[in-house]
Design a protein around this motif. Structure first.
Motif, short mmCIF file in Angstrom:
data_model
loop_
_atom_site.label_atom_id
_atom_site.label_comp_id
_atom_site.label_asym_id
_atom_site.label_seq_id
_atom_site.Cartn_x
_atom_site.Cartn_y
_atom_site.Cartn_z
N PHE A 122 0.83 -1.20 0.00
CA PHE A 122 0.00 0.00 0.00
C PHE A 122 0.87 1.26 0.00
O PHE A 122 1.84 1.36 0.76
CB PHE A 122 -0.89 0.04 1.25
CG PHE A 122 -2.01 -0.96 1.25
CD1 PHE A 122 -3.18 -0.71 0.55
CD2 PHE A 122 -1.91 -2.15 1.95
CE1 PHE A 122 -4.23 -1.62 0.55
CE2 PHE A 122 -2.94 -3.07 1.97
CZ PHE A 122 -4.10 -2.81 1.27
N GLU A 123 0.51 2.21 -0.86
CA GLU A 123 1.11 3.54 -0.85
C GLU A 123 -0.03 4.54 -0.73
O GLU A 123 -0.91 4.60 -1.59
CB GLU A 123 1.91 3.79 -2.12
CG GLU A 123 3.12 2.87 -2.25
CD GLU A 123 3.81 3.03 -3.59
OE1 GLU A 123 5.02 3.34 -3.60
OE2 GLU A 123 3.13 2.85 -4.62
N THR A 140 -3.87 0.72 7.01
CA THR A 140 -2.87 -0.02 6.24
C THR A 140 -1.64 -0.30 7.09
O THR A 140 -1.01 -1.36 6.96
CB THR A 140 -2.48 0.73 4.96
OG1 THR A 140 -2.06 2.07 5.29
CG2 THR A 140 -3.66 0.82 4.01
N ASN A 141 -1.28 0.62 7.99
CA ASN A 141 -0.17 0.38 8.90
C ASN A 141 -0.45 -0.81 9.81
O ASN A 141 0.44 -1.64 10.07
CB ASN A 141 0.10 1.61 9.77
CG ASN A 141 0.84 2.70 9.02
OD1 ASN A 141 1.24 2.52 7.86
ND2 ASN A 141 1.02 3.84 9.65
N LEU A 142 -1.67 -0.89 10.32
CA LEU A 142 -2.04 -2.02 11.18
C LEU A 142 -1.95 -3.33 10.41
O LEU A 142 -1.44 -4.34 10.94
CB LEU A 142 -3.45 -1.82 11.72
CG LEU A 142 -4.03 -2.96 12.57
CD1 LEU A 142 -3.18 -3.21 13.81
CD2 LEU A 142 -5.47 -2.66 12.97
N VAL A 150 2.22 -7.78 3.98
CA VAL A 150 1.68 -6.44 3.74
C VAL A 150 2.73 -5.38 4.07
O VAL A 150 3.41 -5.47 5.10
CB VAL A 150 0.41 -6.19 4.57
CG1 VAL A 150 -0.17 -4.81 4.26
CG2 VAL A 150 -0.63 -7.27 4.31
N THR A 151 2.87 -4.37 3.22
CA THR A 151 3.68 -3.19 3.53
C THR A 151 2.82 -1.96 3.33
O THR A 151 1.86 -1.96 2.56
CB THR A 151 4.92 -3.08 2.62
OG1 THR A 151 4.50 -2.98 1.25
CG2 THR A 151 5.82 -4.29 2.78
N LEU A 177 -2.26 0.31 -4.62
CA LEU A 177 -1.96 -1.04 -4.15
C LEU A 177 -1.20 -1.77 -5.23
O LEU A 177 -1.68 -1.91 -6.36
CB LEU A 177 -3.25 -1.78 -3.81
CG LEU A 177 -3.10 -3.26 -3.41
CD1 LEU A 177 -2.21 -3.40 -2.18
CD2 LEU A 177 -4.46 -3.89 -3.16
N ASN A 178 0.02 -2.19 -4.89
CA ASN A 178 0.89 -2.88 -5.84
C ASN A 178 1.05 -2.09 -7.13
O ASN A 178 1.06 -2.64 -8.23
CB ASN A 178 0.35 -4.28 -6.14
CG ASN A 178 0.29 -5.16 -4.89
OD1 ASN A 178 1.02 -4.93 -3.93
ND2 ASN A 178 -0.58 -6.14 -4.90
N GLY A 179 1.14 -0.77 -6.98
CA GLY A 179 1.40 0.11 -8.11
C GLY A 179 0.18 0.54 -8.89
O GLY A 179 0.29 1.38 -9.79
#
Length: 515
Positions: A122-123, A140-142, A150-151, A177-179
């Motif tokens: 995730f970005e 997303t951090n959790l 997951v990142t 997500l994934n670009g």
């Protein structure tokens, strides 16, 4: 960098770190890199026995950037930028979660995160003034903290302008997500999980369909729905709440200064309080569920978008309202590409650019005042011949050199270059002349539309689409009540919606004991 009282509070929080963690700061010699390094240094000094600070001065990735991980493990949570403002809480939670402090999220959600079996990167592009962004960053951090597949990276769009421009990001939060583009705008942890966990919807529908009938089922989770649920639950009757998004439009409200007895608060804080108050009672709260049909049979039946049908002896409709759109050519095409509805969230993305605000009510004039401190110029377009905003706001806006107010202006088209907004057209209603205004951003602030489309031909609605109710909150269908902004109740205010919700709950209880 941190004030003394903030340091003291942070130090107390960091004592909850169970396992040692490492903060890695990537720098590139800029002033912002030094700011981030100073922040990380202050944090590590507060708990030097549990937090190790490492500096990477030769980073080949994003910089400045802070990575957080348990000692000896590869980082899965990163902050590209300086996580202050609304994102400071996201930083604190990331530190605690990396250190083994448990999350307060529902156990079933935590288990769902742990069982995800797909690589998810995730970005999340944010602005530090965006009050919607932390929800997604924290969610997303959790997920990254709990699942090694997951990142998650928070990216400050104002600091990484080249990335923002390259991706044509004109609104935040914007999630990749994934670009690939994954979503835009406020999303809850439940909503994100439902999108990445294939099969989650079927599981939820099956579980919901098995629920026993309620005495009172509240549809909607804004102030009206929350008040209705609390008042119903206090009567000791079986109460459920089904909501597409708990908090409703209040979650998108920045400053709240007219909630009696509370001098000042903000939407997310009030929503958190509402949810906790609801959960203090025996209320079955079903989030991320959208109602699509209502029908009166033996019970009142509410069908959800996933196909499940909930049954109840009475129903309280509190589905609220949403921002009204201009409904002109180009609006949908350039939504999120210059057409925006939240000046607090998206304003920083238009720094130094020309913008327009559509609407001369309180929301529109407040937006113009806020934007004036960020952008090059703001043009306010008001359809009527007078501004509807409070006089104090009008005087402030008129005093700003980079704010122009145009009355009797009917917006007719959003102009773009295929990728982003470059202008808008409006017609002067006094002489029918058409004008073109060069702008990079258009902020629409023209009122609300009731969320009642699924009730067409089901019960009585006003010509504005509002649910018609009487003094007890009753609708045209016996056993069905309504409350809040979706109804004909005048004056759409938080405190009025809460009172309306309480009235509907008491009306529903009275109906139950008489029938």
């Amino acid at each position: 960098m941190l004030e003394a009282n903030i340091k003291q509070q942070l130090g107390a929080y960091l004592k909850n770190i169970v396992n040692p963690i490492e903060i890695t700061v990537s720098t590139n010699g800029t002033e912002k890199s030094q700011e981030l390094l100073s922040l990380a240094s202050e944090i590590s000094e507060l708990q030097s026995d549990r937090i190790t600070l490492t500096v990477d001065e030769n980073s080949t990735g994003r910089a400045p950037q802070m990575a957080i991980a348990p000692i000896g493990k590869a980082p899965r949570v990163r902050f590209a930028g300086i996580p202050m403002g609304h994102e400071f809480t996201s930083l604190v939670l990331a530190l605690l979660q990396a250190g083994g402090h448990p999350s307060k999220a529902a156990p079933e959600l935590l288990e769902q995160i742990k069982t995800l079996d797909t690589e998810l990167n995730f970005e999340v592009y944010i602005s530090l003034s965006c009050h919607n962004c932390p929800d997604i960053v924290q969610a997303t951090n959790l997920m990254a903290a709990l699942n090694p597949k997951v990142t998650a990276t928070m990216i400050d769009g104002a600091l990484f302008q080249d990335e923002v421009n390259g991706l044509n990001i004109m609104a935040v939060p914007s999630v990749y997500l994934n670009g690939e583009h994954f979503g835009q705008g406020r999303m809850t942890l439940e909503e994100i999980l439902n999108k990445v966990d294939t099969g989650a919807a079927d599981k939820q529908a099956s579980a919901l369909a098995e629920k026993a009938p309620y005495d009172v089922l509240v549809v909607g989770g804004g102030p009206a729905g929350a008040a209705a649920a609390i008042y119903a639950a206090r009567k000791g009757i079986r109460t459920g709440v089904v909501a597409e998004r708990f908090g409703g439009q209040v979650a998108d409200t920045m400053a709240i200064e007219n909630f009696i007895s509370v001098k000042a608060t903000d939407g997310p804080k009030l929503v958190a309080g509402l949810e906790q108050h609801v959960l203090d009672y025996d209320v079955d709260l079903m989030k991320t569920q959208k109602a699509v049909r209502l029908e009166k049979k033996e019970f009142v039946e509410v069908e959800l978008e996933n196909g499940a049908v909930l049954k109840s002896k009475t129903v309280i409709l509190a589905t609220g309202a949403r921002w009204r759109e201009m409904n002109v050519p180009g609006e949908q095409e350039y939504r999120g590409k210059g057409v925006a509805y939240c000046p607090h969230c998206d304003g920083p993305l238009f720094k130094g650019k020309k913008t327009a605000v559509i609407g001369g009510g309180n929301s529109g004039i407040e937006a113009a005042i806020d934007l004036a401190g960020i952008v090059e110029h703001v043009t306010v377009l008001e359809f009527g011949d007078t501004l509807r905003a409070d006089e104090v706001l009008v005087r402030k806006a008129e005093s700003l050199a980079n704010v122009t107010i145009i009355k009797e202006a009917m917006t007719t088209e959003v102009i773009g270059d295929g990728e982003r907004v470059i202008g808008l057209k409006y017609t002067d209603r006094k002489n029918d002349e058409s004008h073109l205004v060069d702008v990079a951003g258009i902020f629409v602030q023209i009122g609300l539309v009731p969320n009642s489309e699924f009730l067409q031909d089901t019960l009585a609605l006003s010509n504005r689409g509002e649910i018609v109710i009487n003094a007890h909150g009753e609708t045209s269908i016996p056993g069905v009540f309504a409350a809040g902004d979706v109804t004909t109740t005048p004056y759409k205010q938080i405190i009025i919606s809460m009172g309306s919700g309480a009235t509907a709950a008491l009306g529903a209880f009275d109906y139950l004991i008489r029938n």
